[in-house]
Design a protein around this motif. Structure first.
Motif, PDB file in Angstrom:
ATOM      1  N   LEU A 166       0.798  -1.239  -0.021  1.00 50.29           N
ATOM      2  CA  LEU A 166       0.131   0.017   0.012  1.00 50.29           C
ATOM      3  C   LEU A 166       1.033   1.234   0.094  1.00 50.29           C
ATOM      4  CD1 LEU A 166      -2.607  -1.098   2.831  1.00 50.29           C
ATOM      5  CD2 LEU A 166      -2.796  -1.296   0.390  1.00 50.29           C
ATOM      6  N   THR A 167       0.488   2.094  -0.741  1.00 54.44           N
ATOM      7  CA  THR A 167       1.158   3.552  -0.633  1.00 54.44           C
ATOM      8  C   THR A 167       0.732   4.099   0.831  1.00 54.44           C
ATOM      9  OG1 THR A 167      -0.647   4.874  -1.626  1.00 54.44           O
ATOM     10  CG2 THR A 167       0.824   3.979  -3.129  1.00 54.44           C
ATOM     11  N   ILE A 168       1.357   5.294   1.313  1.00 57.24           N
ATOM     12  CA  ILE A 168       1.228   5.705   2.344  1.00 57.24           C
ATOM     13  C   ILE A 168      -0.284   6.346   2.501  1.00 57.24           C
ATOM     14  CG2 ILE A 168       1.716   8.034   3.816  1.00 57.24           C
ATOM     15  CD1 ILE A 168       3.904   6.086   4.274  1.00 57.24           C
ATOM     16  N   LYS A 169      -0.779   7.016   1.422  1.00 61.86           N
ATOM     17  CA  LYS A 169      -2.172   7.366   1.419  1.00 61.86           C
ATOM     18  C   LYS A 169      -3.166   6.158   1.602  1.00 61.86           C
ATOM     19  CE  LYS A 169      -1.315  11.723  -0.567  1.00 61.86           C
ATOM     20  NZ  LYS A 169      -1.577  12.620   0.623  1.00 61.86           N
ATOM     21  N   GLU A 170      -2.817   5.035   0.767  1.00 62.05           N
ATOM     22  CA  GLU A 170      -3.712   3.980   0.912  1.00 62.05           C
ATOM     23  C   GLU A 170      -3.516   3.347   2.364  1.00 62.05           C
ATOM     24  OE1 GLU A 170      -3.805   2.305  -3.491  1.00 62.05           O
ATOM     25  OE2 GLU A 170      -2.012   1.756  -2.257  1.00 62.05           O
ATOM     26  N   ALA A 171      -2.465   3.238   2.648  1.00 68.90           N
ATOM     27  CA  ALA A 171      -2.224   2.531   4.211  1.00 68.90           C
ATOM     28  C   ALA A 171      -3.059   3.706   5.214  1.00 68.90           C
ATOM     29  CB  ALA A 171      -0.831   2.555   4.571  1.00 68.90           C
ATOM     30  N   VAL A 172      -2.973   5.040   5.095  1.00 65.39           N
ATOM     31  CA  VAL A 172      -3.547   5.922   6.051  1.00 65.39           C
ATOM     32  C   VAL A 172      -5.169   5.346   6.195  1.00 65.39           C
ATOM     33  CG1 VAL A 172      -4.796   8.227   6.135  1.00 65.39           C
ATOM     34  CG2 VAL A 172      -2.183   7.745   6.097  1.00 65.39           C
ATOM     35  N   GLN A 173      -5.497   5.202   5.037  1.00 70.11           N
ATOM     36  CA  GLN A 173      -7.281   4.945   5.095  1.00 70.11           C
ATOM     37  C   GLN A 173      -7.719   3.516   5.386  1.00 70.11           C
ATOM     38  OE1 GLN A 173      -8.167   5.518   0.757  1.00 70.11           O
ATOM     39  NE2 GLN A 173      -8.508   7.715   1.117  1.00 70.11           N
ATOM     40  N   TYR A 174      -6.559   2.470   5.050  1.00 74.30           N
ATOM     41  CA  TYR A 174      -6.810   1.259   5.354  1.00 74.30           C
ATOM     42  C   TYR A 174      -6.766   0.803   6.767  1.00 74.30           C
ATOM     43  CZ  TYR A 174      -6.440  -3.901   5.089  1.00 74.30           C
ATOM     44  OH  TYR A 174      -6.840  -5.092   5.270  1.00 74.30           O
ATOM     45  N   PHE A 175      -5.880   1.673   7.738  1.00 76.64           N
ATOM     46  CA  PHE A 175      -5.400   1.167   8.994  1.00 76.64           C
ATOM     47  C   PHE A 175      -5.899   2.152   9.677  1.00 76.64           C
ATOM     48  CE2 PHE A 175      -2.033  -1.049   6.669  1.00 76.64           C
ATOM     49  CZ  PHE A 175      -2.145  -2.448   7.172  1.00 76.64           C
ATOM     50  N   LEU A 206       1.977   7.841  10.582  1.00 75.40           N
ATOM     51  CA  LEU A 206       2.638   6.713   9.652  1.00 75.40           C
ATOM     52  C   LEU A 206       3.851   7.182   9.258  1.00 75.40           C
ATOM     53  CD1 LEU A 206       2.259   3.813   8.773  1.00 75.40           C
ATOM     54  CD2 LEU A 206       0.855   4.901   6.850  1.00 75.40           C
ATOM     55  N   ARG A 207       4.057   8.356   8.653  1.00 75.93           N
ATOM     56  CA  ARG A 207       5.229   8.738   8.144  1.00 75.93           C
ATOM     57  C   ARG A 207       6.621   8.748   9.058  1.00 75.93           C
ATOM     58  NH1 ARG A 207       5.301  10.190   2.944  1.00 75.93           N
ATOM     59  NH2 ARG A 207       3.282  10.580   1.897  1.00 75.93           N
ATOM     60  N   LYS A 208       6.003   9.322  10.513  1.00 72.35           N
ATOM     61  CA  LYS A 208       6.926   9.222  11.584  1.00 72.35           C
ATOM     62  C   LYS A 208       7.359   7.853  12.011  1.00 72.35           C
ATOM     63  CE  LYS A 208       5.447  12.152  14.870  1.00 72.35           C
ATOM     64  NZ  LYS A 208       4.946  12.888  15.956  1.00 72.35           N
ATOM     65  N   VAL A 259      10.831   1.855  -3.103  1.00 74.50           N
ATOM     66  CA  VAL A 259      10.918   1.554  -4.490  1.00 74.50           C
ATOM     67  C   VAL A 259      11.461   3.034  -4.872  1.00 74.50           C
ATOM     68  CG1 VAL A 259       9.663   1.263  -6.703  1.00 74.50           C
ATOM     69  CG2 VAL A 259       9.151  -0.162  -4.464  1.00 74.50           C
ATOM     70  N   GLY A 260      12.710   3.207  -5.145  1.00 80.67           N
ATOM     71  CA  GLY A 260      13.084   4.544  -5.379  1.00 80.67           C
ATOM     72  C   GLY A 260      13.027   5.558  -4.032  1.00 80.67           C
ATOM     73  N   ASN A 261      12.278   6.472  -4.281  1.00 78.82           N
ATOM     74  CA  ASN A 261      11.843   7.367  -3.168  1.00 78.82           C
ATOM     75  C   ASN A 261      10.627   7.296  -2.698  1.00 78.82           C
ATOM     76  OD1 ASN A 261      14.429   8.638  -3.176  1.00 78.82           O
ATOM     77  ND2 ASN A 261      13.591  10.462  -4.764  1.00 78.82           N
ATOM     78  N   LYS A 262       9.905   6.264  -3.370  1.00 76.86           N
ATOM     79  CA  LYS A 262       8.550   5.922  -3.105  1.00 76.86           C
ATOM     80  C   LYS A 262       8.415   4.657  -1.692  1.00 76.86           C
ATOM     81  CE  LYS A 262       4.195   4.375  -5.015  1.00 76.86           C
ATOM     82  NZ  LYS A 262       3.652   4.220  -6.287  1.00 76.86           N
ATOM     83  N   ILE A 263       7.661   5.118  -0.716  1.00 70.08           N
ATOM     84  CA  ILE A 263       7.526   4.246   0.476  1.00 70.08           C
ATOM     85  C   ILE A 263       6.371   3.541   0.224  1.00 70.08           C
ATOM     86  CG2 ILE A 263       7.049   4.179   2.877  1.00 70.08           C
ATOM     87  CD1 ILE A 263       8.408   7.300   3.035  1.00 70.08           C
ATOM     88  N   LEU A 264       6.261   2.082   0.311  1.00 73.17           N
ATOM     89  CA  LEU A 264       5.197   1.259   0.353  1.00 73.17           C
ATOM     90  C   LEU A 264       5.054   0.486   1.509  1.00 73.17           C
ATOM     91  CD1 LEU A 264       5.687  -0.080  -3.414  1.00 73.17           C
ATOM     92  CD2 LEU A 264       4.042   1.679  -2.510  1.00 73.17           C
ATOM     93  N   ILE A 265       3.962   0.231   2.047  1.00 72.02           N
ATOM     94  CA  ILE A 265       3.894  -0.540   3.324  1.00 72.02           C
ATOM     95  C   ILE A 265       3.169  -1.788   3.013  1.00 72.02           C
ATOM     96  CG2 ILE A 265       2.538  -0.760   5.492  1.00 72.02           C
ATOM     97  CD1 ILE A 265       4.255   1.709   5.251  1.00 72.02           C
ATOM     98  N   LYS A 266       3.916  -2.593   3.427  1.00 69.59           N
ATOM     99  CA  LYS A 266       3.602  -4.445   3.205  1.00 69.59           C
ATOM    100  C   LYS A 266       2.498  -4.471   4.125  1.00 69.59           C
ATOM    101  CE  LYS A 266       8.404  -5.793   2.097  1.00 69.59           C
ATOM    102  NZ  LYS A 266       9.335  -6.525   2.410  1.00 69.59           N
ATOM    103  N   ARG A 267       1.354  -4.707   3.600  1.00 66.84           N
ATOM    104  CA  ARG A 267      -0.109  -4.785   4.232  1.00 66.84           C
ATOM    105  C   ARG A 267      -0.223  -6.127   5.441  1.00 66.84           C
ATOM    106  NH1 ARG A 267      -4.299  -7.649   3.646  1.00 66.84           N
ATOM    107  NH2 ARG A 267      -3.815  -8.360   1.691  1.00 66.84           N
ATOM    108  N   LYS A 268       0.305  -7.087   4.921  1.00 65.79           N
ATOM    109  CA  LYS A 268       0.176  -8.300   5.936  1.00 65.79           C
ATOM    110  C   LYS A 268       1.090  -8.348   7.173  1.00 65.79           C
ATOM    111  CE  LYS A 268      -1.898 -11.405   2.676  1.00 65.79           C
ATOM    112  NZ  LYS A 268      -1.808 -12.619   2.317  1.00 65.79           N
ATOM    113  N   LEU A 269       2.189  -7.647   6.797  1.00 65.44           N
ATOM    114  CA  LEU A 269       3.553  -7.514   7.984  1.00 65.44           C
ATOM    115  C   LEU A 269       3.156  -6.361   8.796  1.00 65.44           C
ATOM    116  CD1 LEU A 269       6.739  -8.221   5.763  1.00 65.44           C
ATOM    117  CD2 LEU A 269       5.603  -9.562   7.536  1.00 65.44           C
TER     118      LEU A 269
END
Length: 61
Positions: free
Chosen positions: A8-17, A24-26, A40-50
């Protein structure tokens, strides 16, 4: 659908969790080598299950 995505992107993770974006960024900034973070480069992704496992074992964020 977000619940089926592996990462999930940060924005998706914010909504999902239901966690604030600043918190979340902190959390990511303070734990850059955590298993639930994928860079992924400068992009932060959150591994949903972990991240779900991390939240289950955490009392507060």
């Amino acid at each position: 659908m977000t619940s089926e995505k592996y990462n999930l992107t940060i924005k998706e993770a914010v909504q999902y969790f239901n966690i604030g974006e600043k918190n979340l960024r902190k959390l990511v900034a303070n734990n850059p080598t955590a298993d639930y973070i994928l860079m992924v480069g400068n992009k932060i992704l959150i591994k949903r299950k972990l991240f779900e496992q991390f939240i289950d074992g955490t009392g507060s964020i």
